[in-house]
Scaffold this motif. Structure first.
Motif, PDB file in Angstrom:
ATOM      1  N   PRO A 155     -52.766  86.698 -63.367  1.00  0.00           N
ATOM      2  CA  PRO A 155     -51.302  86.736 -63.269  1.00  0.00           C
ATOM      3  C   PRO A 155     -50.627  87.491 -64.411  1.00  0.00           C
ATOM      4  N   ARG A 156     -51.385  88.080 -65.310  1.00  0.00           N
ATOM      5  CA  ARG A 156     -50.756  88.753 -66.465  1.00  0.00           C
ATOM      6  C   ARG A 156     -49.844  89.909 -66.069  1.00  0.00           C
ATOM      7  N   PRO A 157     -50.169  90.657 -64.980  1.00  0.00           N
ATOM      8  CA  PRO A 157     -49.198  91.697 -64.591  1.00  0.00           C
ATOM      9  C   PRO A 157     -47.820  91.151 -64.235  1.00  0.00           C
ATOM     10  N   LEU A 158     -47.773  89.849 -63.899  1.00  0.00           N
ATOM     11  CA  LEU A 158     -46.499  89.207 -63.577  1.00  0.00           C
ATOM     12  C   LEU A 158     -45.863  88.546 -64.807  1.00  0.00           C
ATOM     13  N   GLY A 159     -46.540  88.660 -65.941  1.00  0.00           N
ATOM     14  CA  GLY A 159     -45.986  88.106 -67.171  1.00  0.00           C
ATOM     15  C   GLY A 159     -46.483  86.726 -67.528  1.00  0.00           C
ATOM     16  N   TYR A 160     -47.513  86.223 -66.824  1.00  0.00           N
ATOM     17  CA  TYR A 160     -48.057  84.892 -67.090  1.00  0.00           C
ATOM     18  C   TYR A 160     -49.418  85.034 -67.765  1.00  0.00           C
ATOM     19  N   HIS A 161     -49.551  84.484 -68.969  1.00  0.00           N
ATOM     20  CA  HIS A 161     -50.785  84.623 -69.732  1.00  0.00           C
ATOM     21  C   HIS A 161     -51.555  83.316 -69.867  1.00  0.00           C
ATOM     22  N   ASP A 162     -50.991  82.222 -69.432  1.00  0.00           N
ATOM     23  CA  ASP A 162     -51.627  80.908 -69.516  1.00  0.00           C
ATOM     24  C   ASP A 162     -51.823  80.384 -68.095  1.00  0.00           C
ATOM     25  N   GLY A 163     -53.049  80.496 -67.606  1.00  0.00           N
ATOM     26  CA  GLY A 163     -53.316  80.088 -66.228  1.00  0.00           C
ATOM     27  C   GLY A 163     -53.102  78.612 -65.991  1.00  0.00           C
ATOM     28  N   ALA A 164     -53.450  77.765 -66.971  1.00  0.00           N
ATOM     29  CA  ALA A 164     -53.270  76.327 -66.796  1.00  0.00           C
ATOM     30  C   ALA A 164     -51.789  75.973 -66.689  1.00  0.00           C
ATOM     31  N   ALA A 165     -50.982  76.569 -67.544  1.00  0.00           N
ATOM     32  CA  ALA A 165     -49.538  76.301 -67.480  1.00  0.00           C
ATOM     33  C   ALA A 165     -48.957  76.784 -66.156  1.00  0.00           C
ATOM     34  N   LEU A 166     -49.409  77.939 -65.692  1.00  0.00           N
ATOM     35  CA  LEU A 166     -48.926  78.454 -64.411  1.00  0.00           C
ATOM     36  C   LEU A 166     -49.293  77.516 -63.275  1.00  0.00           C
ATOM     37  N   CYS A 167     -50.540  77.023 -63.268  1.00  0.00           N
ATOM     38  CA  CYS A 167     -50.975  76.143 -62.179  1.00  0.00           C
ATOM     39  C   CYS A 167     -50.214  74.821 -62.173  1.00  0.00           C
ATOM     40  N   ARG A 168     -49.861  74.323 -63.349  1.00  0.00           N
ATOM     41  CA  ARG A 168     -49.085  73.085 -63.390  1.00  0.00           C
ATOM     42  C   ARG A 168     -47.639  73.316 -62.958  1.00  0.00           C
ATOM     43  N   ASP A 169     -47.194  74.543 -63.050  1.00  0.00           N
ATOM     44  CA  ASP A 169     -45.819  74.892 -62.689  1.00  0.00           C
ATOM     45  C   ASP A 169     -45.683  75.223 -61.202  1.00  0.00           C
ATOM     46  N   LEU A 170     -46.722  75.811 -60.615  1.00  0.00           N
ATOM     47  CA  LEU A 170     -46.619  76.355 -59.258  1.00  0.00           C
ATOM     48  C   LEU A 170     -46.246  75.333 -58.185  1.00  0.00           C
ATOM     49  N   PRO A 171     -46.850  74.131 -58.143  1.00  0.00           N
ATOM     50  CA  PRO A 171     -46.510  73.214 -57.040  1.00  0.00           C
ATOM     51  C   PRO A 171     -45.032  72.879 -56.970  1.00  0.00           C
ATOM     52  N   GLY A 172     -44.426  72.571 -58.112  1.00  0.00           N
ATOM     53  CA  GLY A 172     -43.008  72.233 -58.103  1.00  0.00           C
ATOM     54  C   GLY A 172     -42.097  73.433 -57.963  1.00  0.00           C
ATOM     55  N   ARG A 173     -42.562  74.576 -58.440  1.00  0.00           N
ATOM     56  CA  ARG A 173     -41.707  75.760 -58.452  1.00  0.00           C
ATOM     57  C   ARG A 173     -41.684  76.480 -57.111  1.00  0.00           C
ATOM     58  N   ILE A 174     -42.859  76.711 -56.514  1.00  0.00           N
ATOM     59  CA  ILE A 174     -42.892  77.465 -55.252  1.00  0.00           C
ATOM     60  C   ILE A 174     -43.641  76.748 -54.136  1.00  0.00           C
ATOM     61  N   GLY A 175     -44.234  75.573 -54.432  1.00  0.00           N
ATOM     62  CA  GLY A 175     -44.915  74.824 -53.379  1.00  0.00           C
ATOM     63  C   GLY A 175     -46.303  75.328 -53.045  1.00  0.00           C
ATOM     64  N   VAL A 176     -47.052  75.798 -54.053  1.00  0.00           N
ATOM     65  CA  VAL A 176     -48.449  76.213 -53.881  1.00  0.00           C
ATOM     66  C   VAL A 176     -49.252  75.647 -55.043  1.00  0.00           C
ATOM     67  N   ALA A 177     -50.432  75.092 -54.757  1.00  0.00           N
ATOM     68  CA  ALA A 177     -51.316  74.577 -55.806  1.00  0.00           C
ATOM     69  C   ALA A 177     -52.543  75.463 -55.928  1.00  0.00           C
ATOM     70  N   ALA A 178     -52.958  75.716 -57.164  1.00  0.00           N
ATOM     71  CA  ALA A 178     -54.183  76.442 -57.476  1.00  0.00           C
ATOM     72  C   ALA A 178     -54.819  75.743 -58.669  1.00  0.00           C
TER      73      ALA A 178
END
Length: 385
Positions: free
Chosen positions: A323-346
């Motif tokens: 996800p770094r091309p999108l500006g996200y460098h911490d995969g764990a933080a992104l995954c904890r954010d995704l379910p509430g933010r856009i409704g997808v879990a990884a």
């Protein structure tokens, strides 16, 4: 809560955490690797028949004879590997118990278990239960995929090494080890007189014409390899928890000595159904693998469209994305954010490593889902662009 120190890191799993976030936010769960369609009808009918005809009590400790025979026949027909179903095949409660039984049954406290990094978290937990130390050998970048660091393996195996754990097709990266990789692993095991434990649960789920080669088929390896697989991924029945371990009788006996005090037995009415599937439903499996390849292409294209850097997936249920091309460098933080933010879990790949620096950014997506679910997840992921 009191937990012995060596098991404290395993008090929860990343899968439980991400699945709970998925439920909380009604998110599409592309984190945990399970399909959302059923396996072959003949197998399901055989399970229903077994339940209806009273096959609901303890099966024999090693597994029912019909399933052990079917496992042995399957390996002979597909790979030329001949195992005695009475002494060289053990039915387990999923591949996870097979791995735990092998590690606990074969590894003395204070010895070392070598494994590929990233690793499926159960390997690390089983090693801790045995009171042993894990030593990791990294996958390294190879264009848009990953390759095995053979020199690192040679350096990692020492007189303290009790077991080398090999996983191919590999979870979480989808990497399939090459013939040269397998030859190098075999040479190290033989030269150091070390047992190999091979997790091959995705053995039939390879893409783009690739063929699976068990490590046990290489010269000198059958007598020192415990081979693990299961029905869960092959036949879309992850909840049945029917696995098996095959190998030399003395190694299987060691795994059985530990396994019988873990669950003793399980999956009674599902064992005859899996025997039916191994005997008659491999055409269904080939169709499932082809469908998974198409699903891999769907999710990979969607992630690429959003702006992720997408890594090559050669098999399994999984694709890793950057996800770094999108500006996200911490995969764990992104995954904890995704379910509430856009409704997808990884899940973050950093959950499967001891050395996070090369892996901190990567995110694993599971694509063993219906096409419309993948399409819906793709629409939600576009909110990140």
């Amino acid at each position: 809560m009191r937990t012995v120190a060596r098991l404290q890191p395993f008090s929860s799993t990343i899968f439980a955490e991400m699945s709970q976030l998925s439920v909380t936010h009604d998110a599409i769960n592309l984190g945990q690797g399970f399909p959302d369609t059923d396996g072959p009808a003949a197998m399901l009918a055989a399970a229903q028949d077994a339940i209806g005809t009273g096959q609901n009590q303890y099966p024999p400790g090693p597994g029912i004879p019909a399933l052990r025979a079917a496992v042995a026949k399957h390996q002979l027909e597909h790979y030329g590997l001949q195992y005695n179903p009475d002494t060289e095949v053990l039915i387990t409660v999923g591949a996870t118990e097979a791995i735990a039984g092998a590690v606990v049954g074969l590894v003395e406290p204070g010895s070392e278990v070598v494994m590929i990094e990233p690793y499926y978290d159960a390997y690390a937990a089983a090693t801790a239960m045995a009171g042993a130390k894990r030593v990791t050998v990294p996958l390294v970048a190879d264009g848009d995929g990953f390759t095995f660091d053979r020199d690192a393996l040679a350096a990692a195996v020492t007189p303290k090494t009790a077991l080398v754990v090999i996983n191919s097709p590999h979870n979480p990266t989808g990497t399939v080890l090459s013939a040269d990789d397998l030859a190098a692993i075999a040479a190290v095991c033989i030269d150091n007189d070390v047992v190999a434990l091979t997790d091959e649960v995705y053995e039939h789920l390879l893409f783009d014409g690739r063929q699976h080669t068990p490590l046990a088929t290489l010269p000198g390896m059958k007598e020192r390899t415990l081979r693990v697989s299961s029905a869960g991924k092959t036949f879309n029945v992850t909840g049945w928890k029917v696995g098996w371990i095959s190998g030399p009788a003395e190694l299987v006996a060691a795994a059985r000595a530990a396994k019988q005090f873990m669950s003793y037995v399980g999956s009674g009415p599902f064992q005859p159904a899996v025997a039916v599937a191994l005997e008659s439903q491999m055409d269904w499996v080939a169709g499932s693998a082809a469908a998974l390849q198409r699903k891999r292409d769907l999710i990979s294209a969607a992630l690429t469209d959003v702006g992720f850097g997408v890594h090559r997936s050669e098999g399994t249920y999984f694709v890793c994305a950057d996800p770094r091309p999108l500006g996200y460098h911490d995969g764990a933080a992104l995954c904890r954010d995704l379910p509430g933010r856009i409704g997808v879990a990884a899940v973050p790949v950093s959950a499967f490593v001891d050395h996070p620096e090369p892996w901190n950014h990567l995110v694993r997506f599971a694509f063993a889902k219906k096409d419309d679910v993948i399409a819906q997840a793709a629409d939600r992921l576009r909110a990140l662009a």
